[in-house]
Design a protein around this motif. Structure first.
Motif, mmCIF file in Angstrom:
data_model
loop_
_atom_site.group_PDB
_atom_site.id
_atom_site.type_symbol
_atom_site.label_atom_id
_atom_site.label_comp_id
_atom_site.label_asym_id
_atom_site.label_seq_id
_atom_site.Cartn_x
_atom_site.Cartn_y
_atom_site.Cartn_z
ATOM 1 N N ILE A 1 -19.440 -17.452 -10.406
ATOM 2 C CA ILE A 1 -20.242 -16.289 -9.437
ATOM 3 C C ILE A 1 -21.773 -16.759 -9.530
ATOM 4 N N ILE A 2 -22.031 -17.204 -10.788
ATOM 5 C CA ILE A 2 -23.567 -17.754 -10.847
ATOM 6 C C ILE A 2 -23.651 -19.096 -10.398
ATOM 7 N N LEU A 3 -22.545 -19.740 -10.254
ATOM 8 C CA LEU A 3 -22.957 -21.338 -9.787
ATOM 9 C C LEU A 3 -22.961 -21.040 -8.084
ATOM 10 N N CYS A 4 -21.930 -20.089 -7.655
ATOM 11 C CA CYS A 4 -21.950 -19.902 -6.238
ATOM 12 C C CYS A 4 -20.828 -18.856 -6.089
ATOM 13 N N ILE A 5 -21.199 -17.934 -5.357
ATOM 14 C CA ILE A 5 -20.380 -16.708 -5.189
ATOM 15 C C ILE A 5 -19.008 -17.036 -4.772
ATOM 16 N N ILE A 6 -18.662 -17.975 -3.878
ATOM 17 C CA ILE A 6 -17.307 -18.256 -3.341
ATOM 18 C C ILE A 6 -16.267 -18.677 -4.500
ATOM 19 N N PRO A 7 -17.005 -19.520 -5.172
ATOM 20 C CA PRO A 7 -15.661 -20.050 -6.253
ATOM 21 C C PRO A 7 -15.483 -18.652 -7.213
ATOM 22 N N GLY A 8 -16.775 -17.928 -7.819
ATOM 23 C CA GLY A 8 -16.217 -16.758 -8.422
ATOM 24 C C GLY A 8 -15.116 -15.729 -7.687
ATOM 25 N N PHE A 9 -15.409 -15.591 -6.431
ATOM 26 C CA PHE A 9 -14.604 -14.647 -5.823
ATOM 27 C C PHE A 9 -13.002 -15.210 -5.859
ATOM 28 N N ILE A 10 -13.079 -16.481 -5.550
ATOM 29 C CA ILE A 10 -11.672 -16.991 -5.530
ATOM 30 C C ILE A 10 -11.023 -16.897 -6.893
ATOM 31 N N ILE A 11 -11.753 -17.119 -7.960
ATOM 32 C CA ILE A 11 -11.038 -17.311 -9.333
ATOM 33 C C ILE A 11 -10.566 -15.677 -9.488
ATOM 34 N N TYR A 12 -11.488 -14.878 -9.152
ATOM 35 C CA TYR A 12 -11.071 -13.354 -9.352
ATOM 36 C C TYR A 12 -9.701 -13.111 -8.539
ATOM 37 N N ALA A 13 -9.514 -13.667 -7.487
ATOM 38 C CA ALA A 13 -8.510 -13.575 -6.752
ATOM 39 C C ALA A 13 -7.166 -13.948 -7.229
ATOM 40 N N VAL B 1 -6.615 1.175 -7.843
ATOM 41 C CA VAL B 1 -6.744 -0.357 -7.769
ATOM 42 C C VAL B 1 -5.500 -0.923 -8.796
ATOM 43 N N TYR B 2 -5.406 -0.403 -9.919
ATOM 44 C CA TYR B 2 -4.258 -1.145 -10.702
ATOM 45 C C TYR B 2 -2.932 -0.855 -10.399
ATOM 46 N N VAL B 3 -2.799 0.328 -9.580
ATOM 47 C CA VAL B 3 -1.329 0.555 -9.034
ATOM 48 C C VAL B 3 -1.100 -0.327 -8.013
ATOM 49 N N LEU B 4 -2.247 -0.578 -7.239
ATOM 50 C CA LEU B 4 -1.987 -1.568 -6.242
ATOM 51 C C LEU B 4 -1.774 -2.897 -6.577
ATOM 52 N N ILE B 5 -2.441 -3.427 -7.574
ATOM 53 C CA ILE B 5 -2.111 -4.584 -8.213
ATOM 54 C C ILE B 5 -0.553 -4.770 -8.733
ATOM 55 N N PHE C 1 0.778 -1.101 0.089
ATOM 56 C CA PHE C 1 -0.136 0.060 0.041
ATOM 57 C C PHE C 1 0.617 1.195 0.090
ATOM 58 N N GLY C 2 2.010 1.094 0.788
ATOM 59 C CA GLY C 2 2.820 2.398 0.998
ATOM 60 C C GLY C 2 3.429 2.546 -0.671
ATOM 61 N N LYS C 3 3.932 1.691 -1.178
ATOM 62 C CA LYS C 3 4.547 1.912 -2.443
ATOM 63 C C LYS C 3 3.469 2.243 -3.521
ATOM 64 N N ALA C 4 2.364 1.563 -3.654
ATOM 65 C CA ALA C 4 1.121 2.050 -4.352
ATOM 66 C C ALA C 4 0.754 3.555 -4.167
ATOM 67 N N LEU D 1 -10.127 -8.196 -1.360
ATOM 68 C CA LEU D 1 -10.783 -7.347 -0.335
ATOM 69 C C LEU D 1 -10.465 -6.101 -0.191
ATOM 70 N N SER D 2 -9.111 -5.777 -0.379
ATOM 71 C CA SER D 2 -8.769 -4.320 -0.166
ATOM 72 C C SER D 2 -9.321 -3.704 -1.297
ATOM 73 N N ILE D 3 -9.365 -4.314 -2.697
ATOM 74 C CA ILE D 3 -9.650 -3.920 -3.690
ATOM 75 C C ILE D 3 -11.055 -3.347 -3.904
ATOM 76 N N ILE D 4 -11.904 -4.274 -3.202
ATOM 77 C CA ILE D 4 -13.608 -4.010 -3.109
ATOM 78 C C ILE D 4 -13.638 -3.085 -2.119
ATOM 79 N N GLY D 5 -12.836 -2.705 -1.008
ATOM 80 C CA GLY D 5 -12.869 -1.919 0.054
ATOM 81 C C GLY D 5 -12.572 -0.329 -0.589
ATOM 82 N N VAL D 6 -11.542 -0.475 -1.316
ATOM 83 C CA VAL D 6 -11.033 0.995 -2.021
ATOM 84 C C VAL D 6 -12.327 1.484 -3.067
#
Length: 273
Positions: A161-173, A236-240, A25-28, A212-217
């Motif tokens: 996400i359509i099948l179940c929110i958690i798998p979609g969330f993990i894939i994004y991560a 967010v892109y600088v953070l990544i 976060f500091g560098k970003a 989760l940090s990205i979603i928070g931002v």
């Protein structure tokens, strides 16, 4: 894919790695302060382009033409359920076409947002950031890989996400570093997805925390009368980028991007003393 980066990743997959979010976060934050104007402009260009194209697509694929005789017959028949099914069918036929075309166009515009990765790298390595950098990935030979990777990730994540929110969330991560690997390590789609996902699952907690940090931002940006999103999305892109540097880094510290732009210390006479 660059051999030294591939070797570094294979080593990380064996030994593991630790991530300092304070450092990320500091560098970003430091980088974003230096490229905020250009990064925000990239987001504005992307947003305007996507809105215009979405409107055009809407005109090209309007609500499907209805068979009014069929509709009237259904109405006169008094079967409300049949009428609802008929209208839903017309709507879905158009919706599917619109969604497919819109997703393709969106993926084609993503390189504009991903240019923020390049801006962050250049600033981080004392290079001048330029307006033309917004379109760099349309001319550096990486557009096709970026386009296909973005499309694949979007489709798989959407299904998850359509099948179940958690798998979609993990894939994004676990796919957060896929595009940076294409841009900075010259990885092809297969290599980027393979190593990106493996790195993600090696320390899933850190990747989920980043997401989760990205979603928070983004939520904070949304709460600021939505205007805050203009700065939140580019950040967010600088953070990544900062996250990628923290984990993979730049083993040789010399890529094609180094040839783009100019060394600010070299060109600025006030810095030559």
């Amino acid at each position: 894919m660059k051999q030294n980066v591939e070797s570094k990743i294979n080593e990380l997959l064996v030994t593991g790695y630790k991530t300092s979010f304070n450092s990320v976060f500091g560098k970003a934050s430091d980088i974003f302060k230096g490229i905020a104007g250009y990064a925000i402009l990239a987001f504005v260009v992307y947003f305007i382009a996507s809105m215009i194209i979405s409107s055009v697509i809407g005109l090209l694929f309007p609500v499907a033409a209805m068979d009014y005789n069929e509709v009237m017959d259904t109405i006169q028949g008094g079967d409300n359920e049949a009428l609802r099914d008929l209208l839903t069918q017309y709507s879905q036929n158009t919706s599917y076409i619109y969604s497919i075309v819109n997703n393709l166009i969106t993926a084609a515009l993503y390189p504009i947002l991903y240019s923020i990765f390049t801006m962050a790298y250049k600033f981080d390595n004392y290079k001048n950031v330029e307006i033309s950098d917004i379109f760099i990935h349309y001319r550096d030979g990486k557009f096709l890989n970026i386009f296909l990777a973005s499309l694949i990730i979007s489709i798989i994540s959407m299904i998850g996400i359509i099948l179940c929110i958690i798998p979609g969330f993990i894939i994004y991560a676990v796919t957060l570093l896929v595009v940076p690997l294409i841009i900075f390590a010259d990885a092809d789609i297969k290599q980027a997805l393979n190593y990106g996902v493996k790195l993600g699952f090696k320390d899933l907690g850190s990747f989920i925390l980043l997401l989760l940090s990205i979603i928070g931002v983004l939520i904070v940006g949304l709460l600021l009368c939505c205007v805050g999103l203009i700065a939140a999305v580019p950040f967010v892109y600088v953070l990544i980028y900062s996250f990628y540097k923290e984990i993979v880094g730049f083993p040789d510290n010399h890529t094609e991007i180094d040839e783009i732009g100019t060394d600010i210390y070299k060109d600025n006479p006030y810095m030559n003393s």
